[in-house]
Design an enzyme around this catalytic site. Structure first.
Site, PDB file in Angstrom:
ATOM      1  N   SER A 174      -8.184   6.920  13.789  1.00 47.17           N
ATOM      2  CA  SER A 174      -7.196   6.593  14.820  1.00 47.17           C
ATOM      3  C   SER A 174      -7.161   7.736  15.811  1.00 47.17           C
ATOM      4  O   SER A 174      -7.509   8.871  15.467  1.00 47.17           O
ATOM      5  CB  SER A 174      -5.814   6.445  14.171  1.00 47.17           C
ATOM      6  N   TYR A 207       1.368  10.175   9.519  1.00 44.52           N
ATOM      7  CA  TYR A 207       0.180   9.377   9.864  1.00 44.52           C
ATOM      8  C   TYR A 207      -0.872  10.272  10.518  1.00 44.52           C
ATOM      9  O   TYR A 207      -2.060  10.165  10.222  1.00 44.52           O
ATOM     10  CB  TYR A 207       0.600   8.240  10.798  1.00 44.52           C
TER      11      TYR A 207
HETATM   12  N1  NAP Z   1      -3.205  -1.280  14.926  1.00 47.06           N
HETATM   13  C1  NAP Z   1      -3.376  -0.082  15.459  1.00 47.06           C
HETATM   14  O1  NAP Z   1      -2.770   0.253  16.476  1.00 47.06           O
HETATM   15  C2  NAP Z   1      -4.358   0.888  14.835  1.00 47.06           C
HETATM   16  C3  NAP Z   1      -4.814   1.929  15.636  1.00 47.06           C
HETATM   17  C4  NAP Z   1      -5.702   2.855  15.092  1.00 47.06           C
HETATM   18  C5  NAP Z   1      -6.114   2.746  13.790  1.00 47.06           C
HETATM   19  N2  NAP Z   1      -5.633   1.723  13.017  1.00 47.06           N
HETATM   20  C6  NAP Z   1      -6.093   1.664  11.622  1.00 47.06           C
HETATM   21  O2  NAP Z   1      -6.866   0.493  11.472  1.00 47.06           O
HETATM   22  C7  NAP Z   1      -6.805   0.031  10.119  1.00 47.06           C
HETATM   23  C8  NAP Z   1      -6.407  -1.435  10.127  1.00 47.06           C
HETATM   24  O3  NAP Z   1      -5.198  -1.577  10.813  1.00 47.06           O
HETATM   25  P1  NAP Z   1      -4.673  -2.979  11.352  1.00 47.06           P
HETATM   26  O4  NAP Z   1      -4.026  -2.733  12.665  1.00 47.06           O
HETATM   27  O5  NAP Z   1      -5.707  -3.999  11.228  1.00 47.06           O
HETATM   28  O6  NAP Z   1      -3.463  -3.195  10.311  1.00 47.06           O
HETATM   29  P2  NAP Z   1      -3.125  -4.337   9.251  1.00 47.06           P
HETATM   30  O7  NAP Z   1      -3.270  -5.670   9.885  1.00 47.06           O
HETATM   31  O8  NAP Z   1      -1.818  -3.926   8.654  1.00 47.06           O
HETATM   32  O9  NAP Z   1      -4.294  -4.185   8.156  1.00 47.06           O
HETATM   33  C9  NAP Z   1      -4.254  -3.266   7.105  1.00 47.06           C
HETATM   34  C10 NAP Z   1      -5.203  -3.768   6.036  1.00 47.06           C
HETATM   35  O10 NAP Z   1      -5.293  -2.793   5.003  1.00 47.06           O
HETATM   36  C11 NAP Z   1      -5.172  -3.453   3.760  1.00 47.06           C
HETATM   37  N3  NAP Z   1      -4.643  -2.538   2.760  1.00 47.06           N
HETATM   38  C12 NAP Z   1      -3.510  -1.784   2.844  1.00 47.06           C
HETATM   39  N4  NAP Z   1      -3.322  -1.104   1.703  1.00 47.06           N
HETATM   40  C13 NAP Z   1      -4.369  -1.437   0.886  1.00 47.06           C
HETATM   41  C14 NAP Z   1      -4.728  -1.090  -0.446  1.00 47.06           C
HETATM   42  N5  NAP Z   1      -3.980  -0.249  -1.188  1.00 47.06           N
HETATM   43  N6  NAP Z   1      -5.848  -1.622  -0.982  1.00 47.06           N
HETATM   44  C15 NAP Z   1      -6.593  -2.478  -0.267  1.00 47.06           C
HETATM   45  N7  NAP Z   1      -6.309  -2.860   0.995  1.00 47.06           N
HETATM   46  C16 NAP Z   1      -5.191  -2.345   1.548  1.00 47.06           C
HETATM   47  C17 NAP Z   1      -4.245  -4.634   4.035  1.00 47.06           C
HETATM   48  O11 NAP Z   1      -4.457  -5.687   3.111  1.00 47.06           O
HETATM   49  P3  NAP Z   1      -3.562  -6.039   1.843  1.00 47.06           P
HETATM   50  O12 NAP Z   1      -2.132  -5.749   2.209  1.00 47.06           O
HETATM   51  O13 NAP Z   1      -3.856  -7.498   1.631  1.00 47.06           O
HETATM   52  O14 NAP Z   1      -4.099  -5.176   0.763  1.00 47.06           O
HETATM   53  C18 NAP Z   1      -4.741  -5.066   5.400  1.00 47.06           C
HETATM   54  O15 NAP Z   1      -5.841  -5.937   5.257  1.00 47.06           O
HETATM   55  C19 NAP Z   1      -5.829   0.960   9.398  1.00 47.06           C
HETATM   56  O16 NAP Z   1      -6.560   1.962   8.720  1.00 47.06           O
HETATM   57  C20 NAP Z   1      -5.027   1.578  10.550  1.00 47.06           C
HETATM   58  O17 NAP Z   1      -4.510   2.831  10.201  1.00 47.06           O
HETATM   59  C21 NAP Z   1      -4.784   0.775  13.511  1.00 47.06           C
END
Ligand code: NAP
Length: 256
Positions: free
Chosen positions: A139, A152
């Site tokens: 990120s 974070y």
């Molecule tokens: N959205 C943003 O603005 C943004 C920006 C920069 C980086 N990111 C990063 O991008 C990644 C995905 O984010 P997103 O926006 O797509 O969020 P999201 O929709 O909340 O997706 C998070 C995913 O991680 C999985 N997860 C969480 N804990 C887990 C565990 N213990 N074991 C296995 N799977 C787990 C969740 O699935 P389950 O709950 O089904 O396990 C879900 O599929 C994250 O690493 C986040 O930090 C996001």
């Protein structure tokens, strides 16, 4: 004439957002994809729509990740071309003075230790393929601190260091280490999870922002990186929406 075998990938965090879009995109590009997360109902839906193989995996559990390795051995003959570590996220917006250590621990457990655990377990399969990629979805929070972001920031900065150390350790082996660092991405659950399920507060994060990044925008970049000729390494790709110049500098237009 022989046809090359499809490339194989494991995508974590595939039940929603960026992970789901990436699994779908790689499958559409002809990869054999094993998509993993904890929620089986969502994975089943992804499987029916995209043809991805799926497995319920908790990246914080040694036992669960060992089962993932066994599935990779069964499904792909122990040869894996790409591990895309996307599982993770943010918990809370408390200042350091108000830090909730359980949330800090939770963020470290998924974003850092989860990525290490899965990478360590699947490294033999990546080596066996002789054309491996390890993608880490960090990120812009790894690059600059912001108020209320320290937990974070620390977790994602830790994951960034994991990428940098791995790249050095694997030098000379046919495994690329690719870090993709997005800024603001509007996904269905990221802010909702971060803000404890408060829908209004989650929507306000994107209020007045002209086209935040989408999960598909991120999947495009990841797909480009893993489909590129294997001697070409996108070490670190930072992506932001045009409206965002820095974590704390976002153009917002009221009444859009
Ligand atoms: N959205 C943003 O603005 C943004 C920006 C920069 C980086 N990111 C990063 O991008 C990644 C995905 O984010 P997103 O926006 O797509 O969020 P999201 O929709 O909340 O997706 C998070 C995913 O991680 C999985 N997860 C969480 N804990 C887990 C565990 N213990 N074991 C296995 N799977 C787990 C969740 O699935 P389950 O709950 O089904 O396990 C879900 O599929 C994250 O690493 C986040 O930090 C996001």
């Amino acid at each position: 004439m022989t046809t090359a075998a499809p490339l194989t990938a494991v995508v974590t965090g595939a039940s929603s957002g960026i992970g789901r879009a990436t699994a779908a995109r790689l499958a559409a590009d002809g990869w054999r994809v094993l998509a993993v997360a904890r929620r089986g109902d969502r994975l089943a839906h992804l499987a029916s729509q995209t043809g991805c193989e799926v497995l319920e995996v908790d990246v914080t559990s040694d036992e669960s990740v060992a089962a993932l390795r066994a599935r990779v051995d069964d499904l792909f003959g122990g040869r894996l071309n790409a591990l895309v570590n996307i599982a993770g996220g943010a918990l809370g917006v408390e200042t350091v003075a108000e830090a909730d250590l359980d949330k800090w621990q939770g963020m470290y457990d998924t974003n850092v230790l989860g990525a290490v655990r899965v990478t360590r377990e699947l490294l033999p399969a990546l080596r066996a393929s002789e054309r491996g990629d390890i993608v880490l979805l960090t990120s812009t929070a790894a690059q600059a601190a912001y108020e209320g972001g320290a937990g974070y920031n620390a977790a994602k900065a830790g994951e960034h260091m994991l990428a940098d150390a791995l790249r050095l350790e694997l030098n000379g082996e046919p495994i690329r280490v690719i870090e993709v660092a997005p800024g603001m991405v509007r996904t269905e659950e990221f802010s909702l999870v971060r803000l404890g399920g408060d829908r209004a507060a989650a929507d306000a994060v994107y209020d007045g922002v002209d086209r935040p990044l989408t999960a598909e925008d991120c999947a495009d970049v990841i797909a480009y990186a893993v489909n590129a000729p294997h001697h070409v390494v996108l070490d670190l790709v930072t992506i932001r929406p045009l409206a965002q110049a820095a974590n704390h500098k976002v153009a917002r237009h009221r009444g859009l």
